[in-house]
Design an enzyme around this catalytic site. Structure first.
Site, PDB file in Angstrom:
ATOM      1  N   GLY A 179       7.227  12.065 -28.087  1.00 23.25           N
ATOM      2  CA  GLY A 179       8.292  11.297 -28.733  1.00 23.25           C
ATOM      3  C   GLY A 179       7.905  10.628 -30.025  1.00 23.25           C
ATOM      4  N   SER A 231     -19.088  13.815 -21.236  1.00 25.91           N
ATOM      5  CA  SER A 231     -18.657  12.852 -20.213  1.00 25.91           C
ATOM      6  C   SER A 231     -18.907  13.324 -18.783  1.00 25.91           C
ATOM      7  CB  SER A 231     -17.163  12.541 -20.387  1.00 25.91           C
ATOM      8  OG  SER A 231     -16.389  13.711 -20.215  1.00 25.91           O
ATOM      9  N   LYS A 234      -7.455  10.238 -17.746  1.00 24.84           N
ATOM     10  CA  LYS A 234      -8.309  10.538 -16.598  1.00 24.84           C
ATOM     11  C   LYS A 234      -7.870   9.754 -15.369  1.00 24.84           C
ATOM     12  CE  LYS A 234     -12.308  11.827 -19.407  1.00 24.84           C
ATOM     13  NZ  LYS A 234     -13.686  11.526 -19.822  1.00 24.84           N
TER      14      LYS A 234
END
Length: 942
Positions: A461, A846, A889
């Site tokens: 958006g 990560s 996450k």
């Protein structure tokens, strides 16, 4: 040596030696034809008699001063050879030449004094090594050629030329007959003297039909040329005034048609090149010579026709243009006399002044000065000139801009918050930042000075938020995309000197919106084109987006400074990595990370479903989509961060329902009467009316429909009363069980593969462009043996992730030495570490702590605790470093029913900023050393 005039110069005049004649009737056919073409008659006899004399007339007792009649042509067997570089001398024509060589000029003068005024004119052969089109090259060649070299460079066949006159260096030659060189006489180089033979035409039958036909064809073609070319008519008049006298003389003596003269005449006045004329000169067969001449004259006819058509077209064009101009001027004059409209220049000037007079005090002085100068310039230009149109367009752009016109901004924070909530659900952090921006603008009285950049995945958006900001501030909205833009002129305009030049996008924006303070949305700024031969668009954007520079933005077309400091710029980008550093430094980046499942549920229910139902023309009571269907749609079909794909799937559902409704309506219609029935009786109409009535009728006679739609979907019938009429409404129920009938098979499967992860398997968390996802790390044995320790890695991993695996292997070996020194797994076992979804490329640091945990789980032969997921970069010393994508996450962990999450301590603040509904029900641990992860993963009771 010789210097010759161009063929155009010497072809414009021609004469032939003429003879006297008595009053003999004209019987020669050639003379008759030429007389018809040129209008020559016997009254021209005196003119011809005064101008020419014949050296062939034995009755002639005297001659003119121009041509000596004493020597006979047949006696000229030794002549001076004169080279002609451009065109051969045709018998019957004359040619002026310039003789610069003193020896040659003296020899020619001596020939005239000895009353033997004749020389040989021979065409110079082409030299392949020189440029035949260059006059200077030809002169250089003639100066170098002497004696034998010259005779080798000229054609053997030439023309016996009479030396008509010598004036200074100019020598006039008149052609008489063909010659052929037999040998060179003079041993000296200058002048070249040769022995010649006089060539005669081959015998021919003057009554031969083929020759006559060719002759008449030549005459007919000449007539066509003379009708279109005035220059040829002049040639014929001059030729007939000389040649016709000679023809009469020939008729009196030999009485034959003079076909060779016609061939010479046609070749001489044609525009043929020197090689074609030389071919006619060398041809002794009269019939073949006439055919060659016919070919040349026909080519001339075609050329003249083309020239005539071109000239006619040009004349028509110019006459049409002149006519339009005259009519236009007459119309303007009539309008002036009637006191009506003024001319176009005055009308345009009044239009431009009518625009600027009401706002003259608001227009900057430098702009007003330019407008006045251009208006004065407009009055001096002709309306037909191209500069007039350029000036008109320039003034039109200058005067149409909204100088001093501003929209009244609305800084009501409550109203802005309501508008943002109406247009978008969720995104509370983004809305909060926008409301802060509006509040600051309300306190300052203006919202200038900020360049907002909305960054996030597709479909979240970004563009619609920019439109909502404009609506909240009551500003005009303008959007343009710079994705793939590589031409600076699209931003800063073209120079006025170019054809079709236009201003840049910003000037067009101001003209379209009509205010100086719109909200401009610059879409896809991260996909801006690279530097090229059209300039660097990123550098051009710097001037546009810098608040310190855009107050004096200079468009190339307008070439006057424009104030853009009141414009509110909102940029959108998917990623900020590709935005040039200087450009990114001028923006305030607001990150839109995407929607969580709960937010997507609300958006689907409150926004997307209503819009899709309205667009498909379906009533609310006809369709009911359950929450379970929406949840399944989000989790198994539309996992991206935005809702664009979710919107497509909902629209797909309603389109299929619309098709079913239309098919049902079509199947329940009463069949029409057969086409073969042409008339309806009263009985037939009565029966049809009876058949249409329902079995069940209310007391008032209203029809009540009781049939229900027979479909495979669960449906229910409801009856609605409207007045006295009852209608049955069929409602389609869409739930998880029949969702696949509308949108197909699920695209995504459950991410959670194991209820309880086995030994060597640990769940990690990853970030993707579609949001967050879970990621399993699997480790297993390959082989055991003394000193065979090692690690094999698979899963399409990037370089950074491979390095993380090597670090994890090292850290895991160190931890095992500390925890269980007797455990020799890493030293004596070859291990294989794999990351599933091998077709998907993966990279990033990560997953370091997850890899260590997977290796330790295998070494300890102990699975990690249930419903655990972790993420974090690890160092060789076991430190846990910060990662990105905390929100994504976390959402992925909730989607996979994870209860316990391990984050780096450095990401505590990022997690605390998440919405409460995102964090709800999660047990989150923040660590900065791997020892803490070890206790959380393995320090649990079985």
């Amino acid at each position: 040596m010789l210097k010759f005039l161009t063929p155009t110069a010497y072809a414009s005049h021609h004469v032939t030696p003429a003879t006297r004649f008595r009053s003999t009737p004209v019987k020669n056919l050639l003379f008759k034809q030429l007389t018809l073409l040129t209008g020559w008659n016997r009254s021209s006899y005196e003119l011809g008699r005064r101008s020419f004399s014949s050296d062939l007339d034995s009755d002639t007792k005297s001659s003119t001063t121009t041509v000596s009649a004493k020597p006979h042509l047949d006696d000229c067997l030794t002549v001076i050879a004169l080279p002609l570089p451009h065109k051969p001398l045709i018998p019957g024509f004359y040619m002026p030449i310039y003789v610069k060589d003193p020896k040659v000029l003296a020899a020619l003068q001596e020939s005239r004094r000895q009353q033997a005024p004749y020389a040989g004119a021979f065409l110079l052969k082409d030299d392949a090594s020189s440029d035949s089109s260059s006059s200077s090259e030809t002169e250089n060649i003639l100066e170098k050629l002497k004696g034998k070299e010259l005779i080798n460079r000229i054609h053997e066949v030439g023309t016996l030329a009479q030396i008509s006159s010598i004036q200074g260096e100019q020598v006039i030659l008149i052609g008489h007959r063909q010659l052929r060189i037999t040998e060179m006489v003079s041993e000296s180089e200058d002048p070249l003297t040769v022995k010649v033979d006089h060539l005669k035409d081959k015998p021919y039958d003057k009554d031969d039909d083929v020759i006559k036909a060719t002759y008449f064809q030549v005459m007919s073609t000449l007539r066509d040329v003379l009708k279109t070319t005035s220059l040829w008519r002049d040639h014929v008049r001059t030729y007939t005034q000389a040649c016709s006298l000679h023809i009469w003389h020939c008729l009196r003596h030999i009485g034959e048609f003079n076909y060779p003269k016609l061939a010479d005449f046609g070749a001489g006045i044609s525009g043929a090149n020197k090689h074609q004329n030389q071919g006619v000169l060398e041809e002794l067969d009269v019939h073949k010579r006439l055919e060659l001449t016919l070919e040349l004259v026909k080519k001339e006819v075609e050329i003249n026709k083309i020239q005539e058509s071109i000239a006619k077209a040009v004349e028509e064009k110019f006459s049409g243009d002149r006519r339009r101009i005259i009519l236009k001027e007459q119309i303007n004059a009539i309008k002036k006399e009637l006191g009506g409209e003024t001319d176009s220049k005055s009308a345009l000037s009044e239009k431009f002044r009518g625009r600027i007079d009401p706002i003259k005090d608001k227009i900057p002085g430098h702009v007003l000065k330019v407008i006045e100068e251009e208006l004065k310039k407009l009055q001096l230009l002709e309306t037909s000139s191209s500069e007039f149109d350029v000036t008109c367009n320039y003034l039109d752009w200058l005067t149409v801009l909204p100088w001093g016109n501003f929209s009244d901004e609305n800084f009501n924070v409550l109203r802005a918050e309501k508008i943002l909530d109406e247009d978008h659900y969720g995104l509370s952090d983004v809305k909060e930042r926008i409301l802060e921006f509006i509040a600051v603008g309300g306190l300052r009285g203006t919202s200038q000075g900020k360049i907002i950049c909305l960054s996030g995945p597709t479909g979240v958006g970004k563009t619609s938020i920019g439109r909502s900001i404009a609506r909240a501030l009551d500003r005009k909205f303008f959007r343009f995309s710079v994705g793939g833009l590589s031409d600076v002129a699209e931003i800063k305009g073209h120079r006025r000197t170019y054809i079709g030049a236009m201003p840049g996008k910003m000037v067009q924006c101001l003209k379209n919106v009509g205010t100086e303070n719109p909200l401009v949305l610059i879409d896809e700024i991260d996909k801006l084109g690279v530097r090229g031969h059209h300039g660097d668009p990123a550098s051009a954007m710097l001037e546009l987006l810098d608040p310190e520079q855009n107050a004096n933005f200079l468009d190339h077309y307008l070439d006057v400074p424009i104030d853009l400091s009141k414009v509110l710029f909102v940029c959108t980008a998917n990623v900020t990595d590709t935005i040039p550093g200087p450009l990114l430094d001028r923006m305030e980046v607001i990150t839109l990370s995407g929607y969580i499942t709960d937010e997507k549920m609300h958006i689907a229910r409150d926004y997307l479903e209503k819009t899709a139902r309205r667009d498909c023309g379906i009533k609310p009571e006809q369709v009911d989509v359950s929450d379970a269907a929406f949840l399944s749609l989000i989790e198994h079909y539309c996992r991206e961060a935005g809702v664009r794909n979710l919107q497509k799937q909902i629209e797909k559902i309603f389109r299929k329902i619309a098709l079913k409704l239309v098919r049902k309506a079509a199947s329940t219609e009463v069949p029409r009467i057969s086409d073969d029935v042409t008339t309806d009786t009263e009985e037939t109409k009565s029966l049809a009316k009876t058949d249409l009535e329902s079995p069940e009728t209310s007391a008032e006679g209203s029809t009540v429909l009781t049939d229900e739609l027979a479909t495979g979907d669960p449906t229910e019938s409801t009856t609605e009363q409207s007045g006295e009429v009852a209608e049955t409404v069929e409602k389609y129920m869409i739930d998880e069980s029949n969702l696949s009938d509308y949108v197909g098979k699920p695209v995504f499967q459950e991410e959670k593969i194991y209820e309880q992860t086995p030994v060597g398997v640990v769940m990690g968390l990853a970030w993707t462009s579609m949001g967050g996802s879970t990621l399993y790390i699997e480790t297993t044995f390959v082989e055991e043996g003394e000193g065979k320790g090692g690690l094999h890695i698979t899963g399409r991993l990037g370089d950074v992730m491979k390095e993380s695996a090597e670090i994890a292997h090292t850290v895991a070996r160190r931890i095992m030495l500390e925890k269980e020194p007797e455990n020799k797994l890493f030293a004596n076992s070859k291990l294989h570490l794999h990351v599933p979804a091998g077709a998907t490329p993966k990279d990033g640091p990560s997953a370091g702590c997850t890899m260590i945990t997977s290796l330790l789980s295998l070494a300890l032969k102990k699975p990690v605790r249930k419903d655990l997921a972790m993420t974090g970069e690890v160092t060789l010393t076991g430190r846990i470093l910060a990662i990105g994508g905390v929100k994504e996450k976390t959402i992925a962990a909730r989607r996979s029913q994870v209860k316990v999450i391990i984050f780096p301590e450095a990401n505590r603040r990022d997690f605390d900023e998440l919405a409460r509904n995102v964090k709800e029900g999660l047990e989150v641990h923040f660590v900065d050393e791997y020892e803490q992860i070890f206790e959380l993963a393995f320090g649990y009771d079985h």
